[in-house]
Design an enzyme around this catalytic site. Structure first.
Site, PDB file in Angstrom:
ATOM      1  N   GLU A   3      -4.846   1.220   2.237  1.00  0.00           N
ATOM      2  CA  GLU A   3      -4.926  -0.025   3.516  1.00  0.00           C
ATOM      3  C   GLU A   3      -5.102   0.944   5.112  1.00  0.00           C
ATOM      4  O   GLU A   3      -5.586  -0.263   5.955  1.00  0.00           O
ATOM      5  CB  GLU A   3      -3.405  -0.963   3.550  1.00  0.00           C
ATOM      6  CG  GLU A   3      -3.405  -2.160   3.924  1.00  0.00           C
ATOM      7  CD  GLU A   3      -3.116  -1.378   5.642  1.00  0.00           C
ATOM      8  OE1 GLU A   3      -3.560  -2.871   5.940  1.00  0.00           O
ATOM      9  OE2 GLU A   3      -2.727  -0.910   6.138  1.00  0.00           O
TER      10      GLU A   3
ATOM     11  N   ASP B 287      -0.215   4.210   1.085  1.00  0.00           N
ATOM     12  CA  ASP B 287      -0.960   5.354   1.653  1.00  0.00           C
ATOM     13  C   ASP B 287      -0.573   5.074   3.368  1.00  0.00           C
ATOM     14  O   ASP B 287       0.326   3.976   3.591  1.00  0.00           O
ATOM     15  CB  ASP B 287      -2.866   5.341   1.947  1.00  0.00           C
ATOM     16  CG  ASP B 287      -2.961   3.735   2.310  1.00  0.00           C
ATOM     17  OD1 ASP B 287      -2.717   2.955   2.125  1.00  0.00           O
ATOM     18  OD2 ASP B 287      -4.223   3.923   3.459  1.00  0.00           O
TER      19      ASP B 287
ATOM     20  N   ASP C 229       6.251   1.516   6.675  1.00  0.00           N
ATOM     21  CA  ASP C 229       4.507   1.459   6.413  1.00  0.00           C
ATOM     22  C   ASP C 229       4.020   2.470   5.480  1.00  0.00           C
ATOM     23  O   ASP C 229       3.582   3.779   6.013  1.00  0.00           O
ATOM     24  CB  ASP C 229       3.804   1.351   7.981  1.00  0.00           C
ATOM     25  CG  ASP C 229       2.830   0.503   7.779  1.00  0.00           C
ATOM     26  OD1 ASP C 229       2.381   0.222   6.869  1.00  0.00           O
ATOM     27  OD2 ASP C 229       2.037   1.269   8.916  1.00  0.00           O
TER      28      ASP C 229
ATOM     29  N   HIS D 143       0.832  -1.209   0.011  1.00  0.00           N
ATOM     30  CA  HIS D 143      -0.290  -0.262   0.034  1.00  0.00           C
ATOM     31  C   HIS D 143       0.517   1.619  -0.058  1.00  0.00           C
ATOM     32  O   HIS D 143       1.541   1.169   0.694  1.00  0.00           O
ATOM     33  CB  HIS D 143      -0.776   0.224   1.142  1.00  0.00           C
ATOM     34  CG  HIS D 143      -0.602   0.022   2.738  1.00  0.00           C
ATOM     35  ND1 HIS D 143       0.177   1.065   2.860  1.00  0.00           N
ATOM     36  CD2 HIS D 143      -0.215  -0.888   3.187  1.00  0.00           C
ATOM     37  CE1 HIS D 143       0.352   1.087   4.678  1.00  0.00           C
ATOM     38  NE2 HIS D 143       0.693  -0.776   4.743  1.00  0.00           N
TER      39      HIS D 143
ATOM     40  N   HIS E 232       2.702   4.613  12.700  1.00  0.00           N
ATOM     41  CA  HIS E 232       1.439   5.414  12.518  1.00  0.00           C
ATOM     42  C   HIS E 232       1.749   5.930  13.860  1.00  0.00           C
ATOM     43  O   HIS E 232       0.705   6.592  14.131  1.00  0.00           O
ATOM     44  CB  HIS E 232       0.104   4.147  13.473  1.00  0.00           C
ATOM     45  CG  HIS E 232      -0.299   3.469  12.685  1.00  0.00           C
ATOM     46  ND1 HIS E 232      -1.667   2.800  12.810  1.00  0.00           N
ATOM     47  CD2 HIS E 232       0.443   3.173  11.519  1.00  0.00           C
ATOM     48  CE1 HIS E 232      -1.567   1.583  11.475  1.00  0.00           C
ATOM     49  NE2 HIS E 232      -0.129   2.114  10.978  1.00  0.00           N
TER      50      HIS E 232
HETATM   51  N1  BES Z   1       1.658  -2.813   8.495  1.00  0.00           N
HETATM   52  C1  BES Z   1       0.485  -2.889   9.193  1.00  0.00           C
HETATM   53  C2  BES Z   1      -0.301  -3.990   9.894  1.00  0.00           C
HETATM   54  C3  BES Z   1       0.781  -4.895  10.169  1.00  0.00           C
HETATM   55  C4  BES Z   1       0.972  -3.975  11.963  1.00  0.00           C
HETATM   56  C5  BES Z   1       1.541  -5.790  10.603  1.00  0.00           C
HETATM   57  C6  BES Z   1       2.071  -4.235  12.656  1.00  0.00           C
HETATM   58  C7  BES Z   1       2.377  -6.689  11.564  1.00  0.00           C
HETATM   59  C8  BES Z   1       2.762  -5.704  12.214  1.00  0.00           C
HETATM   60  C9  BES Z   1      -0.914  -1.910   8.057  1.00  0.00           C
HETATM   61  O1  BES Z   1      -0.484  -1.211   7.497  1.00  0.00           O
HETATM   62  C10 BES Z   1      -2.182  -1.443   9.069  1.00  0.00           C
HETATM   63  O2  BES Z   1      -1.582  -0.402  10.362  1.00  0.00           O
HETATM   64  N2  BES Z   1      -3.139  -1.771   9.497  1.00  0.00           N
HETATM   65  C11 BES Z   1      -4.129  -1.722  10.704  1.00  0.00           C
HETATM   66  C12 BES Z   1      -5.423  -2.467   9.556  1.00  0.00           C
HETATM   67  C13 BES Z   1      -7.572  -1.629  10.053  1.00  0.00           C
HETATM   68  C14 BES Z   1      -6.383   0.086   9.281  1.00  0.00           C
HETATM   69  C15 BES Z   1      -7.683  -2.199   9.389  1.00  0.00           C
HETATM   70  C16 BES Z   1      -4.241  -1.479  11.355  1.00  0.00           C
HETATM   71  O3  BES Z   1      -3.705  -2.815  11.491  1.00  0.00           O
HETATM   72  O4  BES Z   1      -4.485  -1.140  12.497  1.00  0.00           O
HETATM   73 ZN    ZN Z   2       0.989  -1.443   6.267  1.00  0.00          ZN
END
Ligand code: BES
Ligand code: ZN
Length: 464
Positions: free
Chosen positions: A153, A88, A119, A86, A427
């Site tokens: 995403e 974004d 990320d 992704h 984040h």
């Molecule tokens: N890269 C993350 C997912 C992730 C986080 C995988 C930590 C492994 C360890 C992804 O970009 C993300 O933050 N996804 C969101 C999804 C949600 C918005 C549906 C999340 O996990 O909060």
């Molecule tokens: Zn991610």
């Protein structure tokens, strides 16, 4: 192989400067004032895909942000990898906590700092650069590749299900590759085989029809902030368990073998607490931190607001209060079912003194992927070559909702090959990607594509 690795060595500076350009585009998906940047970013990717030798490059519209697609299908008989990532990123606030500006890539202490570095833009570029090295040095790829890089995403991939449904033929592949997670620790590569799911809700509590003088009315009207916090506080018991009836009903228990495997991982709860700056860890009684984060469901309050929060004091009994609540889920919980359960429970416990509204913002299902697939075997071999160490197997607490959908809609298993680090500040302010992981990732990408045909063709052979 030597010449490909040499190519990567000699192009390091250019790779970093391309990463800098990619990270300079503030492609924040949740804020509409960045819609123009989202378009710019999609265009940047499309242009970049062309320069590394991808064909049929298209920016494909969705009702939300566009998907960037491309393919290279010049390896008949070899497997086809669907590479998902992704472009974004999450918002950058609070901005004042960033040591260097979030969209100006800065290298400090061996880390590449910028929003999206880990990320997921940095991890997307890792594979672009691996593919470029293969293409430039051999004129071809050992596998067929389709790329799907989306822009929603971080806001729940609301339009991606339909996109996949409408483009089944275009996306037809043999396996999915995603690099959007972390290694176990610096110098400890890992294969991730499970992600948690998510249900995300917003609560609005309405009290009196207007803000009131807290002196004239305090004592006669239930303060909506008090009502809301009483409700939220009641969602956990003293053992850290969620109190909503039925919440744990569908949870797949951890096997003894998996618990034992977690215990063998090089992890110290003490160090973990220290690194996070908490005096003591907290969580569901009876489980270790790794178990709680990877394999147990949780409920968190992500934000809470209402009343006066400006400078100085204002004596007010507010009319409204709000909160955002999310649940991380594990197999075999269902996101929609949990969202309804939480909503029903909140309405049940809401006092008669206030009105409550609950909105379901988004969700996604938890995923467990097989660890004995050809793709995972190729990834294990590739990580060992790319980082000089055998990877270990781990789960993750975060969510990538499309993983389950790729299985359901396209019948594909996913290989989760993460190059982030657990303390990468995803984040939050000062997000970074470790520079060794960036280049180790590029080498691993090359090895993965090289190894895959071998494991793929032997995938049905039983061990003697
Ligand atoms: N890269 C993350 C997912 C992730 C986080 C995988 C930590 C492994 C360890 C992804 O970009 C993300 O933050 N996804 C969101 C999804 C949600 C918005 C549906 C999340 O996990 O909060
Ligand atoms: Zn991610």
């Amino acid at each position: 192989m030597e010449n490909i690795l040499q190519y990567i060595e000699s192009n390091k500076e250019r790779y970093l400067s391309e990463l800098k350009d990619f990270l300079a585009i503030p492609s924040v998906s949740s804020q509409s004032d960045h819609n123009g940047d989202i378009q710019l970013c999609a265009q940047w990717i499309a242009d970049h895909m062309k320069t590394i030798g991808m064909n049929n490059v298209k920016i494909m519209p969705t009702p939300g942000h566009p998907v960037v697609y491309s393919e290279w299908l010049g390896a008949p008989g070899a497997p086809t990898v669907l590479f998902y990532g992704h472009y974004d990123v999450q918002p950058v606030d609070p901005l004042n906590l960033w040591t260097s500006p979030p969209f100006e890539m800065t290298i400090r202490n061996g880390n590449i700092y910028a929003r999206g570095s880990a990320d997921d833009k940095g991890q997307v570029l890792i594979h672009f650069k691996g593919i470029e090295a293969l293409m430039k040095q051999t004129g071809k790829l050992p596998v067929n590749i389709k790329m799907l890089i989306e822009g929603e995403e971080e806001v729940g991939s609301a339009n991606l299900d339909n996109f996949v449904k409408q483009n089944k033929e275009l996306l037809k592949s043999d396996l999915v590759l995603i690099s959007d997670s972390s290694m176990f620790a610096k110098g400890v590569p890992s294969i991730c085989y499970a992600l948690r799911g998510l249900s995300y809700l917003e609560i609005e509590v309405n009290g009196p029809n207007r803000d009131l003088h807290s002196g004239s009315f305090g004592g006669s009207v239930h303060n909506p902030i008090q009502a809301l916090t009483e409700m939220i506080a009641s969602l956990h018991d003293k053992n850290g368990k969620v109190t909503i009836p039925g919440f744990y009903n569908d949870v797949r228990p951890l096997s003894k073998a998996e618990r034992d495997a977690f215990k063998k991982l090089p992890f110290s709860e003490k160090k973990y607490a220290k690194e996070l700056g908490v005096k003591e860890l907290y969580g569901e009684k009876g489980f270790s931190s790794l178990e709680r984060v990877w394999a147990r469901p949780t409920l968190e309050c992500n934000g809470i607001w209402g009343g006066y929060t400006g400078e100085g004091a204002k004596t007010v009994l507010p009319a409204k209060a709000f909160a955002k609540i999310s649940c991380r889920l594990v197999p075999d919980q269902e996101s929609g079912k949990i969202a309804k359960m939480v909503e029903k429970h909140l309405k049940k416990i809401a006092p008669k003194t206030i009105d409550i509204q609950v909105r379901n913002l988004h969700g996604g299902e938890a995923a467990i992927t097989p660890i004995d697939s050809a793709g995972v075997k190729a990834a294990v071999a590739a990580l060992e070559k790319g980082f000089g160490k055998k990877p270990l197997y781990q789960r993750e607490g975060g969510s990538i909702p499309i993983v389950v959908q790729f299985k359901k809609l396209l019948g594909l298993d996913t290989v989760l090959l993460g190059f982030g680090l657990p303390d990468e500040n995803a984040h939050s302010p000062n997000e970074f990607l470790n520079i060794d992981n960036f280049f180790g990732g590029i080498r691993t990408s090359v090895h993965f594509f090289n190894e895959l045909p071998h494991y793929w063709h032997n995938r049905n052979q039983k061990k003697k």
